[in-house]
Design an enzyme around this catalytic site. Structure first.
Site, PDB file in Angstrom:
ATOM      1  N   ASP A 246       0.312   1.377  -3.807  1.00 18.30           N
ATOM      2  CA  ASP A 246       0.696   2.096  -2.588  1.00 18.30           C
ATOM      3  C   ASP A 246      -0.442   2.971  -2.084  1.00 18.30           C
ATOM      4  O   ASP A 246      -0.777   2.969  -0.894  1.00 18.30           O
ATOM      5  CB  ASP A 246       1.945   2.944  -2.874  1.00 18.30           C
ATOM      6  CG  ASP A 246       2.812   3.123  -1.637  1.00 18.30           C
ATOM      7  OD1 ASP A 246       2.682   2.302  -0.710  1.00 18.30           O
ATOM      8  OD2 ASP A 246       3.609   4.070  -1.613  1.00 18.30           O
ATOM      9  N   ASP A 292      10.694   2.755  -1.309  1.00 16.63           N
ATOM     10  CA  ASP A 292      10.756   4.112  -1.846  1.00 16.63           C
ATOM     11  C   ASP A 292      12.126   4.441  -2.413  1.00 16.63           C
ATOM     12  O   ASP A 292      12.316   5.513  -2.991  1.00 16.63           O
ATOM     13  CB  ASP A 292      10.404   5.126  -0.749  1.00 16.63           C
ATOM     14  CG  ASP A 292       8.975   4.978  -0.269  1.00 16.63           C
ATOM     15  OD1 ASP A 292       8.134   4.528  -1.055  1.00 16.63           O
ATOM     16  OD2 ASP A 292       8.699   5.290   0.907  1.00 16.63           O
TER      17      ASP A 292
END
Length: 395
Positions: A246, A292
């Site tokens: 990420d 997430d």
């Protein structure tokens, strides 16, 4: 996680990698360029409402998905012991993620992300998003139907005429006959499918943010329920790898930005910051990618199953990781709002969700027990039994 976006203008492992990779591709900074042209300044009330709603929506699939994963795990154990597993269809069986899968996942996700980037550079964005819309329409209808099924079973009275059906496709005949599709369902499942299809058509035609969120919540809940980490070490490997993934793709290149701006699919939760001014027709959204939610969520669900395995009638590790998730997500929003720049939420969520339970385990003296806890996939269990039987024969 992104601060705002404009409303869209138009309508097994590899598959999981594509979907989860897409989730991560949109969770970080999918609308940075759009913000520059929108010139929309949200009111403090609108901002608080949007972020508060996103946090609340993110917690729902984690909490209920974790609870459902416990029931799912118990049903799997019954099946492994030759009892009625409670699964009518193989699609309801949880998928176990091993250490090898976790180590490969960031690599697969990176290749998929870069592949999508090249696709959007070479081919027309309109046609790609059309294909993605049809693909996620089918997935969304099935996911929402699976999510609603337990609720419908409680809503319908016992007197409801619930007929059983079976969809069976076979290949060949006689002893060589092979099942291709064997799916069992009932009238309640059909009702769920019809309702989900209505939502799907609504999303396909209008791309409304409420329909988007219904599909998004269904994807997230199913992910947390059906994707099972086999042990805590695997969870640490997966979260650590995606942490690096990420951060690299957000801060190191513009690949994720490009894909996120081009990708139209219900793989993020959105809530309008101008809801108070424009009502349901609002068009400036705060958003949170499903990656997430699902990535930390499957780790939190594992800790809940570990709590259950301890048989101490407490949920210490589940609640500590759940509170850690709230803290990490709140920290993400704070940093993003302070620096006015979209943030990769896993940068804050991974240390919180891993660190808090580890500290609790150290305090309670259960760290070794936590890392020894393991959920063995059925195929691995069968392999162990075969090897033990062969060893006995050799002796």
């Amino acid at each position: 996680m992104s601060e705002a976006e404009q409303a869209p203008a138009s309508a097994p492992e590899a598959a999981a990698a594509v979907i989860l990779d897409a989730l991560n591709a949109t969770d970080s900074n999918g609308t940075e360029a759009l913000n520059a042209t929108a010139k929309f300044v949200a009111t403090p009330e609108g901002t608080a409402l949007a972020y508060g709603s996103l946090v609340f929506m993110a917690l729902l699939p984690i909490f209920f998905g974790a609870l459902r994963s416990v029931s799912c795990s118990k049903s799997k154990e019954l099946g492994e012991n030759d009892y009625d597993s409670g699964f009518r269809n193989s699609s309801d069986m949880p998928e176990t993620i091993t250490g090898r899968d976790a180590a490969r996942f960031p690599i697969i996700a990176s290749c998929t992300l870069f592949g999508l980037y090249l696709f959007f550079k070479v081919f027309s964005q309109e046609y790609i998003n059309l294909l993605l819309s049809v693909y996620f329409f089918g997935l969304g209808v099935l996911a929402l139907s699976h999510t609603m099924s337990p609720l419908m079973s409680r809503i319908f009275p016992e007197s409801f005429p619930n007929k059983q059906y079976q969809l069976l496709f076979t290949q060949g005949s006689g002893e060589s006959k092979e099942e291709i599709v064997n799916y069992e369902f009932d009238t309640k499942n059909l009702v769920c499918l019809v309702i989900s299809s209505v939502v799907g058509v609504w999303y396909l035609l209008k791309k409304h943010w409420i329909a988007n969120n219904l599909f998004g919540l269904a994807f997230a809940l199913n992910g947390v329920e059906l994707l099972h980490l086999n042990n805590v070490s695997t969870g640490c490997i997966l979260l650590g790898g995606l942490f690096v993934y990420d951060v690299f793709w957000v801060f190191g290149t513009n690949v994720m930005v490009t894909v996120a701006k081009s990708f139209e699919a219900p793989i993020k939760l959105v809530f309008p910051q101008d809801l108070l001014e424009k009502g349901l027709g609002a068009s400036n959204f705060a958003m949170l990618g499903l990656g997430d939610i699902v990535i930390p969520g499957i780790f939190i669900a594992l800790l809940l199953r570990f709590d259950v395995s301890l048989k101490k009638n407490s949920r210490t590790y589940f609640y500590s990781s759940f509170l850690a998730y709230i803290f990490g997500l709140g920290l993400t929003i704070f940093v993003m709002h302070t620096f006015k720049h979209a943030q990769p939420a896993l940068l804050y969520l991974v240390p919180a969700c891993v660190g808090f339970p580890v500290i609790v385990a150290l305090i309670k003296g259960e760290l070794t027990e936590m890392f020894r806890y393991e959920e063995t996939p059925p195929e691995d269990e069968a392999a162990k039994e075969e090897s033990s039987e062969s060893e006995k024969k050799d002796q």
